[in-house]
Design an enzyme around this catalytic site. Structure first.
Site, PDB file in Angstrom:
ATOM      1  N   ASP A  68      -5.611  22.279 -27.077  1.00 43.67           N
ATOM      2  CA  ASP A  68      -5.542  23.016 -28.354  1.00 43.67           C
ATOM      3  C   ASP A  68      -5.814  24.508 -28.234  1.00 43.67           C
ATOM      4  O   ASP A  68      -5.712  25.231 -29.223  1.00 43.67           O
ATOM      5  CB  ASP A  68      -6.506  22.439 -29.404  1.00 43.67           C
ATOM      6  CG  ASP A  68      -6.081  21.094 -29.925  1.00 43.67           C
ATOM      7  OD1 ASP A  68      -4.967  20.653 -29.609  1.00 43.67           O
ATOM      8  OD2 ASP A  68      -6.873  20.465 -30.643  1.00 43.67           O
ATOM      9  N   LYS A 124      -6.452  11.010 -23.932  1.00 43.50           N
ATOM     10  CA  LYS A 124      -7.312  10.423 -24.962  1.00 43.50           C
ATOM     11  C   LYS A 124      -7.455   8.935 -24.656  1.00 43.50           C
ATOM     12  O   LYS A 124      -6.453   8.246 -24.486  1.00 43.50           O
ATOM     13  CB  LYS A 124      -6.668  10.603 -26.334  1.00 43.50           C
ATOM     14  CG  LYS A 124      -7.297   9.808 -27.460  1.00 43.50           C
ATOM     15  CD  LYS A 124      -8.569  10.443 -27.955  1.00 43.50           C
ATOM     16  CE  LYS A 124      -9.074   9.720 -29.219  1.00 43.50           C
ATOM     17  NZ  LYS A 124     -10.294  10.351 -29.733  1.00 43.50           N
ATOM     18  N   ASP A 173     -11.275   9.101 -33.592  1.00 44.60           N
ATOM     19  CA  ASP A 173     -11.086  10.493 -33.985  1.00 44.60           C
ATOM     20  C   ASP A 173     -12.088  10.899 -35.064  1.00 44.60           C
ATOM     21  O   ASP A 173     -12.191  12.076 -35.400  1.00 44.60           O
ATOM     22  CB  ASP A 173      -9.679  10.709 -34.542  1.00 44.60           C
ATOM     23  CG  ASP A 173      -8.598  10.362 -33.536  1.00 44.60           C
ATOM     24  OD1 ASP A 173      -8.791  10.666 -32.347  1.00 44.60           O
ATOM     25  OD2 ASP A 173      -7.573   9.790 -33.941  1.00 44.60           O
ATOM     26  N   TRP A 206       4.577  20.231 -33.595  1.00 44.17           N
ATOM     27  CA  TRP A 206       3.719  21.376 -33.914  1.00 44.17           C
ATOM     28  C   TRP A 206       4.555  22.648 -33.879  1.00 44.17           C
ATOM     29  O   TRP A 206       5.477  22.815 -34.671  1.00 44.17           O
ATOM     30  CB  TRP A 206       2.573  21.410 -32.908  1.00 44.17           C
ATOM     31  CG  TRP A 206       1.355  22.179 -33.335  1.00 44.17           C
ATOM     32  CD1 TRP A 206       1.261  23.155 -34.276  1.00 44.17           C
ATOM     33  CD2 TRP A 206       0.050  22.009 -32.797  1.00 44.17           C
ATOM     34  NE1 TRP A 206      -0.033  23.613 -34.363  1.00 44.17           N
ATOM     35  CE2 TRP A 206      -0.797  22.936 -33.464  1.00 44.17           C
ATOM     36  CE3 TRP A 206      -0.499  21.191 -31.817  1.00 44.17           C
ATOM     37  CZ2 TRP A 206      -2.167  23.058 -33.171  1.00 44.17           C
ATOM     38  CZ3 TRP A 206      -1.859  21.311 -31.533  1.00 44.17           C
ATOM     39  CH2 TRP A 206      -2.686  22.226 -32.211  1.00 44.17           C
ATOM     40  N   TRP A 242     -13.373  14.025 -19.311  1.00 51.97           N
ATOM     41  CA  TRP A 242     -13.588  15.255 -20.079  1.00 51.97           C
ATOM     42  C   TRP A 242     -14.943  15.866 -19.754  1.00 51.97           C
ATOM     43  O   TRP A 242     -15.935  15.165 -19.595  1.00 51.97           O
ATOM     44  CB  TRP A 242     -13.522  14.975 -21.570  1.00 51.97           C
ATOM     45  CG  TRP A 242     -12.164  14.670 -22.100  1.00 51.97           C
ATOM     46  CD1 TRP A 242     -11.379  13.589 -21.801  1.00 51.97           C
ATOM     47  CD2 TRP A 242     -11.434  15.441 -23.050  1.00 51.97           C
ATOM     48  NE1 TRP A 242     -10.206  13.645 -22.491  1.00 51.97           N
ATOM     49  CE2 TRP A 242     -10.212  14.770 -23.279  1.00 51.97           C
ATOM     50  CE3 TRP A 242     -11.700  16.627 -23.729  1.00 51.97           C
ATOM     51  CZ2 TRP A 242      -9.252  15.260 -24.166  1.00 51.97           C
ATOM     52  CZ3 TRP A 242     -10.745  17.109 -24.619  1.00 51.97           C
ATOM     53  CH2 TRP A 242      -9.535  16.432 -24.817  1.00 51.97           C
ATOM     54  N   ASN A 298      -2.398  12.765 -29.529  1.00 51.75           N
ATOM     55  CA  ASN A 298      -1.451  12.581 -30.608  1.00 51.75           C
ATOM     56  C   ASN A 298      -0.593  11.358 -30.352  1.00 51.75           C
ATOM     57  O   ASN A 298      -0.878  10.566 -29.452  1.00 51.75           O
ATOM     58  CB  ASN A 298      -0.629  13.848 -30.822  1.00 51.75           C
ATOM     59  CG  ASN A 298      -0.331  14.062 -32.288  1.00 51.75           C
ATOM     60  OD1 ASN A 298       0.498  13.361 -32.855  1.00 51.75           O
ATOM     61  ND2 ASN A 298      -1.017  15.010 -32.911  1.00 51.75           N
ATOM     62  N   GLU A 335     -11.414   5.175 -28.616  1.00 53.88           N
ATOM     63  CA  GLU A 335     -12.426   6.159 -28.982  1.00 53.88           C
ATOM     64  C   GLU A 335     -11.963   6.849 -30.263  1.00 53.88           C
ATOM     65  O   GLU A 335     -10.858   7.372 -30.347  1.00 53.88           O
ATOM     66  CB  GLU A 335     -12.657   7.157 -27.855  1.00 53.88           C
ATOM     67  CG  GLU A 335     -13.376   6.517 -26.680  1.00 53.88           C
ATOM     68  CD  GLU A 335     -13.910   7.521 -25.686  1.00 53.88           C
ATOM     69  OE1 GLU A 335     -13.878   8.734 -25.980  1.00 53.88           O
ATOM     70  OE2 GLU A 335     -14.370   7.102 -24.610  1.00 53.88           O
ATOM     71  N   TRP A 369      -3.495  11.921 -38.580  1.00 55.98           N
ATOM     72  CA  TRP A 369      -3.912  12.093 -37.188  1.00 55.98           C
ATOM     73  C   TRP A 369      -5.212  11.363 -36.871  1.00 55.98           C
ATOM     74  O   TRP A 369      -5.562  11.166 -35.715  1.00 55.98           O
ATOM     75  CB  TRP A 369      -4.104  13.578 -36.871  1.00 55.98           C
ATOM     76  CG  TRP A 369      -5.153  14.229 -37.738  1.00 55.98           C
ATOM     77  CD1 TRP A 369      -4.945  14.910 -38.903  1.00 55.98           C
ATOM     78  CD2 TRP A 369      -6.565  14.228 -37.526  1.00 55.98           C
ATOM     79  NE1 TRP A 369      -6.138  15.329 -39.432  1.00 55.98           N
ATOM     80  CE2 TRP A 369      -7.153  14.926 -38.603  1.00 55.98           C
ATOM     81  CE3 TRP A 369      -7.396  13.706 -36.530  1.00 55.98           C
ATOM     82  CZ2 TRP A 369      -8.528  15.121 -38.718  1.00 55.98           C
ATOM     83  CZ3 TRP A 369      -8.765  13.891 -36.646  1.00 55.98           C
ATOM     84  CH2 TRP A 369      -9.317  14.594 -37.725  1.00 55.98           C
TER      85      TRP A 369
END
Length: 372
Positions: A200, A346, A352, A245, A124, A275, A350, A318
């Protein structure tokens, strides 16, 4: 925190994956204390690594939007699309590797190392640092090229990201973002690379005014064009949210406005970033989105399988929900038509933001994911 999004919890540089930061700028890697011995029990079958593990960034979405309707699962087995036979790249620097190296005697280390640290994961780029972004991207892509492997990189600097939530940040405005993307693209080189463009940014755009949304989508369409023009081997994927979603047709309409249906900008879509929805649900949903999106027949989908081994929690939680487990190993060969890859976008372990400061590595959470 928006209960609806793949919330990318970000603090400073963002949450979730490992991130390629400037030397010295993002190395506050919190090392939580060991809190106890691992539970004794049957471990899941170890996934076969399709490469080495990658570093991901300090920003990862972890989502939970109530589904309006669960997509139908695919009934027919289709012929797999042609995909790269190359292996995915594992970045040599990440929070999980830091912890493994620092804790060789911890009883959880063998499980965390073999089931998480040895897997490829995304890198990232979540902090807005225009001066160094080209060199940082180049460091990843050149190292991957030297190993003959394919890196997965995540540009995450769109203005207004996370609708001002925990992962807010990014470029100050769209003009600055355009310039940042230009510099990002300059670091890609000429080798094969998978770009997961702005998690997102499309599914969670309802907080914007119509004008601001249109401007964002124009910037995303431009970003895809710039990235693909800079490296003919780059494969750029756009945000499709996840199967719980937006309905597929609604998401496809948004994606089309953002340039995801044009070959000049896009190679397809990504879903389930940070997710927990099952791979089978995502396959069905992504095919519905692609069908509604139209565009070139070669458009495909990549799915984040890093934490979806047990599916999404029934209550929609989540944030570091209990009872989850790692999913399918990352691979560029899925055996499923129109599904180009399973990726770990993800990094498991790590946080959230509930089992630790967002983006920090929690060995207890990682061990639970790897051994449940």
């Amino acid at each position: 925190m928006v209960a609806a999004a793949s919330v990318v919890v970000a603090v400073g540089t963002a949450t979730g994956m490992m991130s390629a930061l400037d030397a010295g700028s993002g190395s506050e890697q919190a090392k939580p204390e060991v809190t106890g011995l691992p539970r004794v029990g049957q471990l899941p079958v170890l996934p076969t690594a399709s490469g080495r593990a990658t570093k991901s960034a300090s920003a990862t979405p972890s989502s939970s939007r109530p589904a309006s309707a669960s997509p139908a699962r695919t009934q027919q087995k289709q012929q797999p699309a042609a995909v790269s036979a190359a292996l995915l790249y594992r970045h040599s620097d990440s929070k999980v590797l830091d912890w493994v190296r620092a804790n060789p005697g911890d009883p959880r280390t063998p499980v965390i190392e073999s089931r998480i640290a040895d897997q490829p994961a995304a890198v990232w780029f979540a902090d807005y640092t225009p001066v160094t972004i080209t060199s940082r991207v180049h460091a990843v892509t050149s190292d991957a090229a030297a190993q003959g492997r394919v890196p997965v990189v995540v540009p995450y600097a769109i203005p207004g990201r996370d609708c001002g939530g925990a992962s807010q940040g990014g470029a100050p405005d769209l003009a600055a973002y355009d310039a940042w993307i230009d510099r990002f693209a300059a670091g890609l080189g000429s080798g094969e690379v998978v770009v997961v463009l702005e998690p997102d940014s499309i599914a969670q755009s309802d907080c914007l005014s119509d004008r601001a949304r249109a401007d964002r989508f124009a910037a995303l369409a431009r970003a895809g064009r710039v990235l693909k023009a800079a490296d003919s081997e780059a494969r750029v994927y756009y945000d499709a949210g996840h199967s719980g979603w937006n309905p597929a047709a609604q998401q496809a309409a948004l994606l089309k406005k953002a340039g995801a249906g044009t070959a000049a900008s896009s190679d397809g879509i990504f879903s389930n970033v940070s997710n927990f929805h099952t791979t089978s649900d995502e396959i069905g949903y992504d095919r519905q989105v692609l069908a509604a999106l139209g565009g070139p027949a070669g458009l495909g989908a990549v799915i984040d399988t890093s934490r979806n081994g047990n599916g999404a929690p029934a209550d929609g939680e989540w944030c570091d929900p209990a009872g989850r487990r790692i999913g399918r190993a990352p691979t560029l060969s899925t055996g499923e038509a129109r599904i180009d890859a399973y990726l770990w976008v993800k990094l498991p372990g790590e946080s959230d933001g509930c089992k630790g400061t967002p983006g920090t590595f929690s060995p207890s959470y990682a061990y639970d994911l790897a051994s449940s």
